[in-house]
Design a protein around this motif. Structure first.
Motif, PDB file in Angstrom:
ATOM      1  N   ALA A 247       0.863  -1.174   0.000  1.00  0.00           N
ATOM      2  CA  ALA A 247       0.000   0.000   0.000  1.00  0.00           C
ATOM      3  C   ALA A 247       0.904   1.230   0.000  1.00  0.00           C
ATOM      4  N   GLY A 248       0.812   2.018  -1.061  1.00  0.00           N
ATOM      5  CA  GLY A 248       1.740   3.127  -1.236  1.00  0.00           C
ATOM      6  C   GLY A 248       1.660   4.182  -0.151  1.00  0.00           C
ATOM      7  N   ASN A 249       0.487   4.322   0.521  1.00  0.00           N
ATOM      8  CA  ASN A 249       0.308   5.325   1.564  1.00  0.00           C
ATOM      9  C   ASN A 249       0.309   4.700   2.958  1.00  0.00           C
ATOM     10  N   ASP A 250       0.940   3.552   3.068  1.00  0.00           N
ATOM     11  CA  ASP A 250       0.936   2.780   4.313  1.00  0.00           C
ATOM     12  C   ASP A 250       1.794   3.451   5.384  1.00  0.00           C
ATOM     13  N   THR A 251       1.209   3.733   6.550  1.00  0.00           N
ATOM     14  CA  THR A 251       1.969   4.283   7.675  1.00  0.00           C
ATOM     15  C   THR A 251       2.229   3.228   8.742  1.00  0.00           C
ATOM     16  N   VAL A 252       1.740   2.000   8.529  1.00  0.00           N
ATOM     17  CA  VAL A 252       1.988   0.896   9.460  1.00  0.00           C
ATOM     18  C   VAL A 252       3.138   0.031   8.945  1.00  0.00           C
ATOM     19  N   ALA A 253       3.027  -0.404   7.705  1.00  0.00           N
ATOM     20  CA  ALA A 253       4.086  -1.192   7.060  1.00  0.00           C
ATOM     21  C   ALA A 253       4.642  -0.358   5.904  1.00  0.00           C
ATOM     22  N   ASP A 254       5.438   0.620   6.243  1.00  0.00           N
ATOM     23  CA  ASP A 254       6.026   1.539   5.256  1.00  0.00           C
ATOM     24  C   ASP A 254       6.719   0.732   4.156  1.00  0.00           C
ATOM     25  N   PRO A 255       6.305   0.900   2.898  1.00  0.00           N
ATOM     26  CA  PRO A 255       6.901   0.099   1.825  1.00  0.00           C
ATOM     27  C   PRO A 255       8.427   0.185   1.762  1.00  0.00           C
ATOM     28  N   ALA A 256       8.996   1.317   2.158  1.00  0.00           N
ATOM     29  CA  ALA A 256      10.451   1.460   2.094  1.00  0.00           C
ATOM     30  C   ALA A 256      11.160   0.458   2.998  1.00  0.00           C
ATOM     31  N   LEU A 257      10.531   0.070   4.101  1.00  0.00           N
ATOM     32  CA  LEU A 257      11.129  -0.881   5.034  1.00  0.00           C
ATOM     33  C   LEU A 257      10.565  -2.284   4.853  1.00  0.00           C
ATOM     34  N   HIS A 258       9.272  -2.393   4.615  1.00  0.00           N
ATOM     35  CA  HIS A 258       8.589  -3.682   4.667  1.00  0.00           C
ATOM     36  C   HIS A 258       8.377  -4.334   3.300  1.00  0.00           C
ATOM     37  N   HIS A 259       8.436  -3.561   2.236  1.00  0.00           N
ATOM     38  CA  HIS A 259       8.103  -4.101   0.910  1.00  0.00           C
ATOM     39  C   HIS A 259       9.277  -4.073  -0.060  1.00  0.00           C
ATOM     40  N   GLU A 260       9.867  -2.918  -0.249  1.00  0.00           N
ATOM     41  CA  GLU A 260      10.884  -2.773  -1.288  1.00  0.00           C
ATOM     42  C   GLU A 260      12.095  -3.682  -1.086  1.00  0.00           C
ATOM     43  N   PRO A 261      12.645  -3.825   0.134  1.00  0.00           N
ATOM     44  CA  PRO A 261      13.775  -4.764   0.287  1.00  0.00           C
ATOM     45  C   PRO A 261      13.379  -6.209   0.012  1.00  0.00           C
ATOM     46  N   VAL A 262      12.130  -6.570   0.308  1.00  0.00           N
ATOM     47  CA  VAL A 262      11.671  -7.937   0.053  1.00  0.00           C
ATOM     48  C   VAL A 262      11.518  -8.161  -1.449  1.00  0.00           C
ATOM     49  N   VAL A 263      10.995  -7.174  -2.146  1.00  0.00           N
ATOM     50  CA  VAL A 263      10.887  -7.268  -3.601  1.00  0.00           C
ATOM     51  C   VAL A 263      12.259  -7.499  -4.213  1.00  0.00           C
ATOM     52  N   GLU A 264      13.246  -6.760  -3.772  1.00  0.00           N
ATOM     53  CA  GLU A 264      14.606  -6.933  -4.311  1.00  0.00           C
ATOM     54  C   GLU A 264      15.133  -8.333  -4.045  1.00  0.00           C
ATOM     55  N   ALA A 265      14.849  -8.857  -2.846  1.00  0.00           N
ATOM     56  CA  ALA A 265      15.332 -10.193  -2.504  1.00  0.00           C
ATOM     57  C   ALA A 265      14.623 -11.282  -3.294  1.00  0.00           C
ATOM     58  N   TYR A 266      13.353 -11.046  -3.651  1.00  0.00           N
ATOM     59  CA  TYR A 266      12.567 -12.059  -4.349  1.00  0.00           C
ATOM     60  C   TYR A 266      12.606 -11.908  -5.865  1.00  0.00           C
ATOM     61  N   ARG A 267      13.202 -10.836  -6.344  1.00  0.00           N
ATOM     62  CA  ARG A 267      13.117 -10.516  -7.771  1.00  0.00           C
ATOM     63  C   ARG A 267      13.612 -11.663  -8.656  1.00  0.00           C
ATOM     64  N   ALA A 268      14.569 -12.427  -8.189  1.00  0.00           N
ATOM     65  CA  ALA A 268      15.119 -13.510  -9.007  1.00  0.00           C
ATOM     66  C   ALA A 268      14.250 -14.767  -8.983  1.00  0.00           C
ATOM     67  N   LEU A 269      13.230 -14.800  -8.117  1.00  0.00           N
ATOM     68  CA  LEU A 269      12.367 -15.973  -8.071  1.00  0.00           C
ATOM     69  C   LEU A 269      11.594 -16.093  -9.388  1.00  0.00           C
ATOM     70  N   GLU A 270      11.493 -17.296  -9.881  1.00  0.00           N
ATOM     71  CA  GLU A 270      10.925 -17.532 -11.211  1.00  0.00           C
ATOM     72  C   GLU A 270       9.463 -17.133 -11.307  1.00  0.00           C
ATOM     73  N   ARG A 271       8.697 -17.281 -10.229  1.00  0.00           N
ATOM     74  CA  ARG A 271       7.247 -17.071 -10.279  1.00  0.00           C
ATOM     75  C   ARG A 271       6.819 -15.979  -9.289  1.00  0.00           C
TER      76      ARG A 271
END
Length: 277
Positions: free
Chosen positions: A221-245
């Motif tokens: 959620a781009g306007n998330d103040t509970v799970a700020d994407p900068a901490l909770h989403h973006e690093p996970v996306v980078e870590a999972y980016r190589a996953l095939e699916r």
């Protein structure tokens, strides 16, 4: 106009064919997790099945239980199980993050145990979790290779928070203490200490190797103040980016996706359709 009409006729927005038998039904279910009886509701689609299963995991403390998503999944042909973790909302036992994880794993097993009675397909089980539930969904799928697909919505990364600067830790402690009313056997201090003790072992980015080969969806959620994407989403996306699916998306909404529930539902249903139907 054509795109609007297309969306208005998606099957998860339509009641089922009234001639389908058996009819859709919503039985209460009970199952034990480490000796504690848990309460749930199973949304069974119309028709003979066997139906794929989506186990829904709600957040902390569970004000948003995503019943709209469960109903939409049923209309789309998925049986949807919604339940309460122990120590929450009148359920016995004590609430703790570790107990949430144990209960999530038990719910997956319980869904399979219900398969014969409710015409479910035990080989097609997916996890869909929001916030704390997104964390639990990813952690549970990482531990259980038989989970076919996992969707995490505004997932709260406890491992990342445990190693974050003091200002983030103080905010987490305050949040844990602000929502204790429907919970039993815990406190802000206890929840905070449990998170800190787990530390890096609960970082969602570290789960990537154990999720390889399976479909994973992350929705932020781009306007998330509970799970700020900068901490909770973006690093996970980078870590999972190589996953095939691996798939990911960001919706311009708050933590509960309050004004994007249709878009959220569409993302989850389309994801499951690609990988479970």
């Amino acid at each position: 106009m054509g795109e609007v009409q297309k969306h208005m006729t998606e099957r998860w927005q339509l009641d089922p064919d009234p001639t389908l038998r058996p009819a859709a039904r919503t039985p209460e279910v009970r199952f034990e997790s480490q000796g504690v009886p848990l309460l749930g509701v199973l949304h069974v689609p119309a028709g003979p099945g066997p139906h794929p299963i989506a186990v829904l995991l709600h957040g902390f403390p569970g004000n948003e239980r995503n019943f709209d998503l469960a109903q939409a999944l049923r209309r789309a042909g998925y049986a949807a199980l919604v339940f309460h973790y122990r120590g929450s909302w009148g359920v016995g036992g004590e609430y703790a993050w570790g107990n949430v994880l144990a209960d999530a794993a038990r719910a997956v097993a319980a869904a399979r145990e219900l398969a014969a009675e409710h015409a479910l397909d035990p080989a097609r089980v997916a996890l869909v979790g929001h916030s704390l539930g997104g964390f639990a969904a990813l952690m549970t799928a990482a531990q259980d290779p038989s989970v076919r697909a996992v969707a995490a919505l505004a997932a709260y990364d406890f491992g990342a928070v445990s190693q974050a600067p003091d200002v983030v830790l103080r905010e987490a402690h305050a949040m844990f203490g602000s929502d204790l009313l429907p919970l039993r056997g815990t406190s802000a201090d206890a929840l905070f200490a449990e998170m800190r003790s787990a530390g890096a072992a609960w970082r969602l980015a570290g789960l990537a190797p154990r999720l390889a080969g399976r479909p994973v969806l992350l929705v932020a959620a781009g306007n998330d103040t509970v799970a700020d994407p900068a901490l909770h989403h973006e690093p996970v996306v980078e870590a999972y980016r190589a996953l095939e699916r691996f798939e990911h998306a960001t919706l311009p909404s708050d933590h509960a996706f309050s004004d994007h529930r249709i878009a959220l539902t569409r993302a989850v249903v389309n994801f499951l359709d690609r990988h479970l139907r």
